[in-house]
Design a protein around this motif. Sequence first.
Motif, PDB file in Angstrom:
ATOM      1  N   GLU A   4       0.819  -1.207   0.000  1.00 57.63           N
ATOM      2  CA  GLU A   4       0.000   0.000   0.000  1.00 57.63           C
ATOM      3  C   GLU A   4       0.856   1.262   0.000  1.00 57.63           C
ATOM      4  O   GLU A   4       0.446   2.296  -0.532  1.00 57.63           O
ATOM      5  CB  GLU A   4      -0.937  -0.004   1.206  1.00 57.63           C
ATOM      6  N   THR A   5       2.047   1.180   0.590  1.00 58.72           N
ATOM      7  CA  THR A   5       2.945   2.345   0.606  1.00 58.72           C
ATOM      8  C   THR A   5       3.320   2.745  -0.804  1.00 58.72           C
ATOM      9  O   THR A   5       3.353   3.927  -1.163  1.00 58.72           O
ATOM     10  CB  THR A   5       4.213   2.035   1.420  1.00 58.72           C
ATOM     11  N   ASP A   8       0.501   4.504  -2.708  1.00 62.02           N
ATOM     12  CA  ASP A   8       0.230   5.883  -2.299  1.00 62.02           C
ATOM     13  C   ASP A   8       1.366   6.844  -2.632  1.00 62.02           C
ATOM     14  O   ASP A   8       1.267   8.034  -2.329  1.00 62.02           O
ATOM     15  CB  ASP A   8      -0.054   5.936  -0.791  1.00 62.02           C
ATOM     16  N   ASP A   9       2.426   6.351  -3.240  1.00 63.11           N
ATOM     17  CA  ASP A   9       3.578   7.197  -3.557  1.00 63.11           C
ATOM     18  C   ASP A   9       3.732   7.271  -5.072  1.00 63.11           C
ATOM     19  O   ASP A   9       4.143   6.299  -5.718  1.00 63.11           O
ATOM     20  CB  ASP A   9       4.844   6.622  -2.910  1.00 63.11           C
ATOM     21  N   SER A 207      -1.047   9.786  -8.765  1.00 60.99           N
ATOM     22  CA  SER A 207      -0.808  10.683  -7.630  1.00 60.99           C
ATOM     23  C   SER A 207      -1.965  10.710  -6.643  1.00 60.99           C
ATOM     24  O   SER A 207      -1.830  11.260  -5.546  1.00 60.99           O
ATOM     25  CB  SER A 207      -0.540  12.105  -8.141  1.00 60.99           C
ATOM     26  N   SER A 208      -3.090  10.112  -6.995  1.00 62.62           N
ATOM     27  CA  SER A 208      -4.253  10.095  -6.117  1.00 62.62           C
ATOM     28  C   SER A 208      -4.109   8.977  -5.093  1.00 62.62           C
ATOM     29  O   SER A 208      -3.807   7.836  -5.438  1.00 62.62           O
ATOM     30  CB  SER A 208      -5.523   9.893  -6.950  1.00 62.62           C
ATOM     31  N   GLU A 209      -4.325   9.304  -3.807  1.00 64.61           N
ATOM     32  CA  GLU A 209      -4.158   8.312  -2.754  1.00 64.61           C
ATOM     33  C   GLU A 209      -5.233   7.238  -2.830  1.00 64.61           C
ATOM     34  O   GLU A 209      -6.336   7.458  -3.343  1.00 64.61           O
ATOM     35  CB  GLU A 209      -4.179   8.991  -1.388  1.00 64.61           C
ATOM     36  N   ALA A 210      -4.911   6.077  -2.279  1.00 66.58           N
ATOM     37  CA  ALA A 210      -5.763   4.902  -2.446  1.00 66.58           C
ATOM     38  C   ALA A 210      -7.173   5.112  -1.918  1.00 66.58           C
ATOM     39  O   ALA A 210      -8.131   4.600  -2.497  1.00 66.58           O
ATOM     40  CB  ALA A 210      -5.116   3.688  -1.768  1.00 66.58           C
ATOM     41  N   ASN A 213      -8.931   6.944  -4.656  1.00 65.73           N
ATOM     42  CA  ASN A 213      -8.682   6.466  -6.015  1.00 65.73           C
ATOM     43  C   ASN A 213      -9.459   5.164  -6.206  1.00 65.73           C
ATOM     44  O   ASN A 213      -9.126   4.137  -5.611  1.00 65.73           O
ATOM     45  CB  ASN A 213      -7.185   6.231  -6.219  1.00 65.73           C
ATOM     46  N   LYS A 216      -7.303   2.046  -7.302  1.00 70.08           N
ATOM     47  CA  LYS A 216      -6.440   1.528  -6.246  1.00 70.08           C
ATOM     48  C   LYS A 216      -7.264   0.811  -5.182  1.00 70.08           C
ATOM     49  O   LYS A 216      -6.849  -0.231  -4.652  1.00 70.08           O
ATOM     50  CB  LYS A 216      -5.637   2.675  -5.621  1.00 70.08           C
ATOM     51  N   THR A 217      -8.435   1.345  -4.867  1.00 72.00           N
ATOM     52  CA  THR A 217      -9.325   0.678  -3.912  1.00 72.00           C
ATOM     53  C   THR A 217      -9.717  -0.696  -4.419  1.00 72.00           C
ATOM     54  O   THR A 217      -9.702  -1.686  -3.666  1.00 72.00           O
ATOM     55  CB  THR A 217     -10.577   1.530  -3.671  1.00 72.00           C
ATOM     56  N   TYR A 356      -2.468  -1.485 -11.177  1.00 74.63           N
ATOM     57  CA  TYR A 356      -2.061  -1.187  -9.798  1.00 74.63           C
ATOM     58  C   TYR A 356      -1.830  -2.469  -9.009  1.00 74.63           C
ATOM     59  O   TYR A 356      -0.917  -2.551  -8.173  1.00 74.63           O
ATOM     60  CB  TYR A 356      -3.117  -0.332  -9.102  1.00 74.63           C
TER      61      TYR A 356
END
Length: 388
Positions: A4-5, A8-9, A207-210, A213, A216-217, A356
Amino acid sequence: MLDETLLDDGDLLAAADRDGALRVLATAGAQVRAALAAEHDLARVAADGRPRSVLVAGLGGSAVVGEVVAALAGEHSSVPVQRRRGGPLPGWVGPLDLVVAVSMSGRAPEPLRIAAEAGRRGARLVSVCRDGSPLAEVTRRTRGTLLAVPREPVPGAPPPGSRTGLWSLLAPVLLACAAADVLEVDTGELDAAARRLDEEAEACRPSSEAFVNPAKTLALELDGTVPVVLSDGDAAAGAAARAVSMLAVTARVPAVRGTLPDDAGDVVALFDGAFRPAADDVFADPFEDGPARPTLRLLLLADRRSEHRAAADRAGPVLEVAQHAGVRVSELAAEPGRPVERLAQLVARTDFAATYLALGSGLDPTRSPHLADLREVWAERGSGEAPR
C-alpha cells in the motif's frame, strides 16, 4: 501482499512502472480521438451494405476486441457477430460475410492467415493494424479496407501495445461495424466515450491516494483473492472479458467470468468450493500458520448504476446468496450513457485496477518472463508470433 505504501507514492509508482503502462492507459481517450480524426475509408464498407454475418479475428491482447464487439451487438443485432482467436477460417464464411482482422503489429499469424483466406474466398475484409505490416499488405492485395493504427496516437506518450492500446484497435472496428450497419455507434457516442475515459484517467491517476482512487481501492479489494467477474448487461459483458484478460496477463491473477442470468448458477456454486471464505480465526499467526489461502471475490460489473440495486433485478439474488455465504463483493456500475460510454468507464476502471495490482505486488505489468518463453518456443517451432 499488496504494498500500500507504493500505491500511495506517485514517485515509487513511476519508478516501478518502467514502461509507463499507467501513462499509456491514461491516453485511452486520446486513442479514441485519434481514431476519429484519422482519414479512414469507410465508404466502401458502407456501400456494400449490411453483411450476412461478421467474424472478428484477433490474437492475444487484440482478441478482446472481438469479445467486446460481440457483446455490444448482444441479442438485439440482426447480424450475428462471432469472434475467433485462431484456427482456420470457418467454412461458412463467403462473399456475403464481413471479416475483421485485428492486430496492432500486423504480424500476428492467426489474423494474418484468416485475412488471406477471407480474401481468397471473396469475403469482405477490413483490417485494423499498422500500415506497412504483413496484414496491411494482404489487405491491399485482396482489395480489402485497411484502417491503419498510428504508431504514436499521442505524441510524447509511450507507444501502446496490443493490451494498453485497446482503444486504438477497438474504435476503428466500431466505426467499421457502424458503417456496415451492424452496430448503432456514431462519432458522437465515441467522442462521449473518450470523455468518459479521460474522467476515469483523472480519477485513477497515480498521484491520487488509495482511499480516494477507485482503481487503487479495487486493487486492494482484489489482492489475495480469486476474482469471479460477473456481468449484468451487454456493455458489462464486454468489460468483463477485458477485465479477465487484464487480470491474467497484467496482474497474473487467475479469474473467471460469467454473465447474468445465464451463469448465475455456475457462480454461486463456487461459493462453497475450494476457495470458499475461511472462518475468521483471531488466533491465526501468519508466521507460524503461513499466509491465508486465497478466497473468492465476486466482482459485479453492471451496465447501469440504478439497475442492480433493486431486489428484483438479475443480480439481486446472487448478491443475497453471496452475503449469506460470506463471499465479499466488489460492485462497479457504469453511470448513465450510451453503451460505448458505459463500456469505457468499466474497462478503464478495471484496466487501472489490474495495473495497480501488478505494480503493488512487485510485478512488471508489461513484461511476463513466461510469456517471453512462450514467444521463443513459438518462434523456434515456426508458429509465428505468440500472443501478447
